[in-house]
Design an enzyme around this catalytic site. Structure first.
Site, PDB file in Angstrom:
ATOM      1  N   GLU A 170       0.819  -1.214   0.000  1.00 18.03           N
ATOM      2  CA  GLU A 170       0.000   0.000   0.000  1.00 18.03           C
ATOM      3  C   GLU A 170       0.855   1.268   0.000  1.00 18.03           C
ATOM      4  O   GLU A 170       1.045   1.909   1.044  1.00 18.03           O
ATOM      5  CB  GLU A 170      -0.934   0.023   1.222  1.00 18.03           C
ATOM      6  CG  GLU A 170      -2.121  -0.895   1.095  1.00 18.03           C
ATOM      7  CD  GLU A 170      -3.089  -0.797   2.264  1.00 18.03           C
ATOM      8  OE1 GLU A 170      -4.237  -1.261   2.116  1.00 18.03           O
ATOM      9  OE2 GLU A 170      -2.698  -0.266   3.329  1.00 18.03           O
ATOM     10  N   GLU A 266      -6.501  -6.948  -1.014  1.00 13.44           N
ATOM     11  CA  GLU A 266      -6.942  -6.721   0.367  1.00 13.44           C
ATOM     12  C   GLU A 266      -8.272  -5.988   0.370  1.00 13.44           C
ATOM     13  O   GLU A 266      -8.420  -4.947  -0.277  1.00 13.44           O
ATOM     14  CB  GLU A 266      -5.888  -5.902   1.130  1.00 13.44           C
ATOM     15  CG  GLU A 266      -6.224  -5.669   2.598  1.00 13.44           C
ATOM     16  CD  GLU A 266      -5.102  -4.905   3.309  1.00 13.44           C
ATOM     17  OE1 GLU A 266      -3.918  -5.206   3.055  1.00 13.44           O
ATOM     18  OE2 GLU A 266      -5.429  -4.006   4.105  1.00 13.44           O
TER      19      GLU A 266
END
Length: 346
Positions: A170, A266
């Site tokens: 991320e 995710e």
């Protein structure tokens, strides 16, 4: 005598059919071991397919940080995901900062390779996740071990069809991070390209996934300036309680419309904090969208952390034992919901 011989032949034939039936329909939702994954254009969209060219949509679970919640990495748990939950992928979230690989490389490497081995033994695809979180720029010095890490894993499991490489979880603006714009994406791209080149030059044709800016919410930015590799997809992360206004779906649509593949490595049924929920209606809307576009997904998280996004209630033993199945009493509402979605149940 002739009649007896005919009866024996018929019995033998029935036995063979029964054996073939058992072989063909036992086991998890992939009737054979995972095959090489690639990205091909199907009906105008870049889509994940197997060696036969059939569309593949992966659905599975992500561990939480392996420095904290490594107990899930065991054979019985992975067998439960494959056979009881009907998952076909597991993600190994190896944090680099936050007391992860940067501080304990040998321990983290052992946990990752153990997870890979358990996944292969249970015919699961396995995402090897270099978990960029804090700091948010994958070019930060704390992540300088990335090249050596992926070189070592790829040499231990050369071109193994089960393995998927996720190069940056991320990317984000936190901690000297990357901006939420095209320049932020280009910073991520400059980090990923040398690793991809190394993997390809050493003969590894595996699917590669690259994170995108703003906590992997911007595959549309990657589509503006994609990496020159035919088997690279880009991440979209969402949490149903926080990302339900349609804007992230629009980012995915833009990316798909501009010719790149999207992979949700995710997502959670909670808010982005991991708390509150589960938001079932919003999760249904998201999963319907992913199914419509054949986008693979991995749920956060296969842990017993005390938060709504965890699949197991606190203090649940993460090795389900020889029966290789947890009871519903072990699962949170989120865990029950996600398991039912993998099994095709309401």
């Amino acid at each position: 005598m002739m009649m007896r011989r005919k009866i024996l032949v018929i019995i033998s034939f029935i036995s063979v059919i029964a054996i073939l039936f058992f072989i063909g329909f036992s086991g998890n939702n992939s009737s054979s071991a995972p095959s090489k994954l690639s990205i091909e254009e199907v009906n105008g969209q870049m889509t994940l397919v197997n060696e036969k060219g059939d569309i593949v949509q992966l659905k599975g679970m992500s561990t939480h940080g392996l420095q904290w919640y490594s107990a899930i990495v065991n054979h019985n748990a992975f067998a439960a995901f494959a056979n009881d939950w009907n998952a076909n992928v597991i993600r190994l979230a190896m944090y680099i900062g936050e007391a992860g690989y940067a501080q304990r490389p040998e321990q983290m490497m052992e946990r990752v390779t153990s997870g890979i081995d358990h996944a292969i033994a249970n015919d699961l695809y396995v995402i090897v996740d270099w978990h960029v979180h804090h700091p948010g720029d994958p070019n930060h010095e704390i992540y300088e071990g990335a090249m050596d890490f992926f070189k070592e894993i790829s040499s231990m499991y050369p071109n193994h069809p089960n393995i998927i490489y996720e190069l940056a979880n991320e990317p984000n603006e936190g901690g000297d991070g990357v901006t939420n714009d095209i320049e932020g994406w280009r910073a991520v791209k400059s980090y990923a390209e040398p690793i991809i080149e190394m993997l390809r030059e050493s003969g590894n044709e595996n699917l590669i996934i690259v994170g995108t800016p703003n906590w992997s919410q911007r595959p549309d930015l990657a589509a503006e300036d994609p990496i020159d590799d035919d088997n690279t997809a880009y991440t979209l992360h969402f949490y149903s309680g926080s990302h339900n206004d349609g804007s992230l779906m629009d980012n995915a649509r833009i990316a798909l419309d501009n010719g790149v593949a999207v992979f949700v490595t995710e997502w959670g049924t909670s808010e982005a904090s991991g708390n509150n929920g589960p938001y079932i209606e919003e999760s249904d809307e998201w999963l319907d969208f992913l199914d419509e576009h054949h986008i693979s997904w991995v749920n956060w998280s296969a842990s017993n952390k005390q938060e709504a996004s965890a699949a197991f209630i606190p203090y649940t033993i993460l090795d389900p034992g020889e029966n290789q199945a947890w009871s519903e009493d072990d699962l949170t509402d989120s865990g029950i919901y996600v398991r039912s979605k993998m099994r095709g149940e309401n």
